[in-house]
Design an enzyme around this catalytic site. Structure first.
Site, PDB file in Angstrom:
ATOM      1  CB  SER A   1      40.994 -50.744  26.307  1.00 47.66           C
ATOM      2  OG  SER A   1      42.020 -49.894  27.292  1.00 47.66           O
ATOM      3  CG  ASN A   2      35.559 -49.554  29.150  1.00 47.90           C
ATOM      4  OD1 ASN A   2      35.804 -49.060  28.310  1.00 47.90           O
ATOM      5  ND2 ASN A   2      34.654 -50.308  29.853  1.00 47.90           N
ATOM      6  CD  GLU A   3      40.848 -52.793  30.727  1.00 50.33           C
ATOM      7  OE1 GLU A   3      40.689 -52.216  29.539  1.00 50.33           O
ATOM      8  OE2 GLU A   3      40.304 -53.884  31.281  1.00 50.33           O
TER       9      GLU A   3
ATOM     10  CB  SER B   1      34.835 -49.984  12.600  1.00 55.31           C
ATOM     11  OG  SER B   1      35.371 -50.592  13.618  1.00 55.31           O
TER      12      SER B   1
ATOM     13  CD  GLU C   1      35.262 -43.136  18.544  1.00 51.23           C
ATOM     14  OE1 GLU C   1      36.592 -42.694  18.693  1.00 51.23           O
ATOM     15  OE2 GLU C   1      35.141 -44.276  18.156  1.00 51.23           O
TER      16      GLU C   1
ATOM     17  CD  GLN D   1      38.898 -44.202  14.609  1.00 51.70           C
ATOM     18  OE1 GLN D   1      37.738 -44.577  14.953  1.00 51.70           O
ATOM     19  NE2 GLN D   1      39.618 -43.922  15.789  1.00 51.70           N
TER      20      GLN D   1
END
Lengths: 354, 387
Positions: free
Chosen positions: B369-371, B161, B244, B126
């Site tokens: 990100s979790n934020e 990745s 995803e 990606q």
């Protein structure tokens, strides 16, 4: 395998939600508080007209013969509105236990009146010795050393133990063991009482989860309105992240609750662990929700004026009712340390595929 | 609501189990992020899976799948992790790009890319993030300039990745030079060995090279390689990202198997363990079960035509934080052995837990990100105002 509610279940829950949105508003709760009562007669009558009393009572005993999964969303809806009346205790917990002994002398007239909505039945187990709102019940199911009793209640038997929750009147009941009121020996009562504990824990979990969402929605409403530094405080990430964290906890407690409702009638090691897991998850979500809602409301959150404290107090009460967190954690441990683990064990099998 | 597997589902589970028992490599494969050899071993495993038509059971039969539903996919995943089968080297392709291609691709694009993706002949990376476009992905600057029937790609992608050894990448490029933010972006595929592409490995916390930077200097690709319309890249990427985070990236079985290992570790170490660890172990099991129940709940809804919404974000937060907690609990149980690497003679399972812990720390960062996920939950699920 289909993890969705049926149309009937969705419809029933929608009807209850709509009625509560109409008759159990913040103003209704405030008005009731000024009367010093814990029960609004008009609301109790309207709830009775829903015809849900017999939902968990078998058909041959005059009920609807439905399952816990048919009632779990109703209990959640009651929690969401912080309903003062003991609808869940009465319908979800007490009546099915009473119905289990309907063939015993003197029981069926009480069951019939309870199913007709004429009387409420109080119930408690030794695990939580206080009877909630027993002053409004006509009879109580009481466990003593010699078995299960059905006691007609009179004011002199009741000692009030005031709760911090203004809508929850706790009582201890003076009732000596004796044959006059006994409807079952300890052996006869064992299975129904174990199932009662599961139903108590399950529907208490449902109310806790409803209250958790109630707290989040109160806080979201406030955060959209309240302005500081020229913007609604809900636009700041500090507030958003607090509330999102609670919502995540709620979202992951809900499927556990619903699976526990489906599994409860199996009455085995796995179903008991699932019920206990639901109680733990709902308690944790509710605890964090109440604390977060107070924080988001700022000083208002510490005031009597905002409803969050009503939720907070009920959450404190219900977290310990029908099995404390440590009690339920041990039931989960029973399952984890004594039965196979892994993804293929999540759901019960009719016959193991291996 | 019915939480019992059907006869057909039980039979399917048995079929998967039998096939995996005879095909899963006896020895664990070397990591696909550490060497070309490990990467190729995993590609070979993808070929084996595809030959048995087990590569992607939810895909239509014409692309090498079995046309099964999401509950059957979950059953497959449960058996896959139960069998200890290799990690999927082509997960960017099969789990992310594949479903997106099926939704947005032309017939010719599907025929060109899906079969080779399924067979492992083409393994995907990606290429979305850039040095200045991480959480703020709409700040993408890499450009694709139209010249006849070609795009000329220029820019700098990062944190890709698998890009070190992969064959293809799907990237987010600005096709409208005057555009800003979410507008004017397109999703374009490029071969990682095309002239003008330079891939630079980035060593990770664990010493492996699981991600890379990609430098693109006048890389020419046909217009055919654009997925969806020009300028539609952002919405297509968000659809991919939803799938995803929401479902396919982390199926529940992976964590349930970890929780089982943790319970086994606890039983071995219980005598010396801090009493607080018992509660942590119970919580680990409960969280993985909650995650599984939640995914079955979602899958039941999607099976009858529902769409994945903000639960993509709640799922991602939940599994990433749960994974960290489980690995931390394991390190506590391991005590002084926690620091031992896999090579230590006394490491036993310790090295694996430590590697797992390192990797778990990436969970709250990758795939958004979790934020950012908490912002999405607050704005889309709870309705709080945008900043």
């Amino acid at each position: 395998m289909d993890f969705r509610f049926s149309d009937e279940q969705v419809m029933t829950a929608d009807v209850v939600r709509a009625l509560l949105a109409e008759v159990c508003t913040s103003q209704d709760l405030r008005r009731l508080m000024t009367t010093g009562s814990t029960q609004d007669e008009t609301r109790w009558k309207k709830l009775g007209e829903l015809g849900l009393a017999g939902v968990l009572v078998p058909e041959e005993r005059g009920g609807l013969g439905l399952a816990p999964v048919d009632f779990v969303q109703v209990a959640e809806a009651c929690g969401y509105r912080c309903l003062p009346e003991p609808l869940v205790d009465n319908i979800g917990i007490a009546l099915p236990l009473l119905a289990a002994f309907a063939d015993r002398t003197g029981v069926s007239p009480h069951l019939e009146r309870a199913l007709a909505g004429e009387i409420a039945v109080a119930v408690s187990l030794p695990i939580n010795p206080y009877f909630a709102n027993a002053d409004r019940a006509s009879v109580a199911l009481v466990v003593r050393s010699d078995g299960l009793h059905l006691a007609a209640l009179s004011p002199e038997m009741l000692t009030m133990q005031p709760s911090a929750d203004p809508f929850r009147r706790l009582h201890t009941i003076a009732l000596a063991p004796g044959s006059a009121t006994r409807i079952a020996t300890p052996e006869e009562a064992a299975d129904p009482l174990r199932q009662t504990l599961d139903r108590g824990a399950l529907f208490t979990a449902a109310q806790l989860l409803g209250m958790a969402q109630g707290c989040v929605d109160l806080a979201v409403g406030y955060a959209k309105e309240r302005q500081q530094f020229g913007r609604p405080i809900g636009s700041y990430q500090a507030i958003k992240h607090h509330l999102a964290t609670v919502q995540v906890k709620i979202e992951f407690a809900r499927p556990v609750l619903y699976a526990a409702a489906v599994d409860l009638p199996r009455d085995d090691l796995h179903s008991r662990a699932r019920v206990s897991q639901a109680k733990l998850a709902a308690s944790e979500a509710a605890d964090l929700a109440a604390q977060t809602a107070i924080q988001v409301h700022g000083a208002m959150g510490y005031s009597w004026e905002v409803d969050v404290h009503l939720y907070l107090k009920r959450i404190i009460a219900l977290t310990q009712s029908w099995g404390s967190p440590s009690f339920h954690r041990e039931r989960v441990a029973e399952r984890i340390f004594n039965a196979p683990l892994g993804p293929e064990t999540t759901f019960a099998r009719e016959a193991d595929c291996a | 609501m019915n939480l019992i597997y059907t006869e057909e589902q039980n039979a399917f589970r048995q079929e998967v189990r039998s096939w995996l028992e005879t095909h899963v490599p006896r020895q664990p494969l070397p990591s696909f992020d550490a060497s070309r050899e490990g990467f190729e071993a995993h590609r070979e495993w993808e070929r084996v899976l595809n030959e048995g038509r087990w590569g992607m059971v939810t895909w239509p039969e014409r692309y090498g799948g079995r046309g099964l539903d999401l509950i059957q996919w979950l059953i497959f995943e449960e058996e896959y992790y139960r069998a200890g089968a290799p990690l999927r080297v082509n997960q960017n392709g099969i789990f992310l790009l594949g479903p997106t291609l099926m939704e947005y691709g032309t017939h010719e694009q599907k025929s060109r890319f899906l079969p080779k993706m399924a067979s492992g002949d083409e393994i995907w990376a990606q290429a979305w993030s850039e040095p200045q476009a991480g959480s703020d992905l709409a700040a993408v600057r890499a450009s694709a300039t139209r010249e006849g029937e070609e795009y000329v790609l220029r820019g700098h992608k990062i944190w890709s990745s698998r890009a070190v050894f992969a064959d293809w990448a799907f990237g987010l490029f600005r096709t409208d030079p005057g555009s800003e933010r979410h507008k004017g972006l397109s999703l374009i595929f490029f071969p990682l060995d095309a002239p003008g592409v330079r891939v630079q490995a980035i060593p990770q916390i664990d010493g492996e090279t699981g991600f890379a930077e990609i430098f693109l200097e006048d890389v020419r690709v046909p217009v055919f390689n654009r997925l969806g319309a020009e300028g539609e890249g952002w919405s297509i990427c968000m659809a991919t990202a939803g799938f995803e985070r929401g479902l396919m990236l982390r199926s529940p079985a992976r964590f349930q198997v970890t929780a089982r290992r943790l319970v086994e570790l606890f039983k071995r170490c219980e005598a010396d363990a801090d009493p607080a660890m018992r509660a942590a172990v119970l919580k680990a099991w409960m969280d993985t079960e909650a995650y599984a129940l939640s995914i079955y709940h979602t899958a039941s809804r999607l099976n009858v035509g529902g769409k994945i919404g903000a639960e993509a974000s709640t799922n991602k937060i939940f599994w990433s934080e749960m994974d960290i907690s489980m690995h931390k609990a394991a390190l506590s149980l391991l005590g002084v052995r926690a620091e031992l690497s896999r090579q230590a003679s006394e490491a036993e399972e310790a090295g694996r837990w430590l590697d797992g812990y390192f990797f778990s720390l990436a969970g709250p960062i990758y795939a958004g990100s979790n934020e950012i996920q908490r912002n999405i939950i607050a704005e889309r699920l709870l309705g709080l105002p945008r900043a």
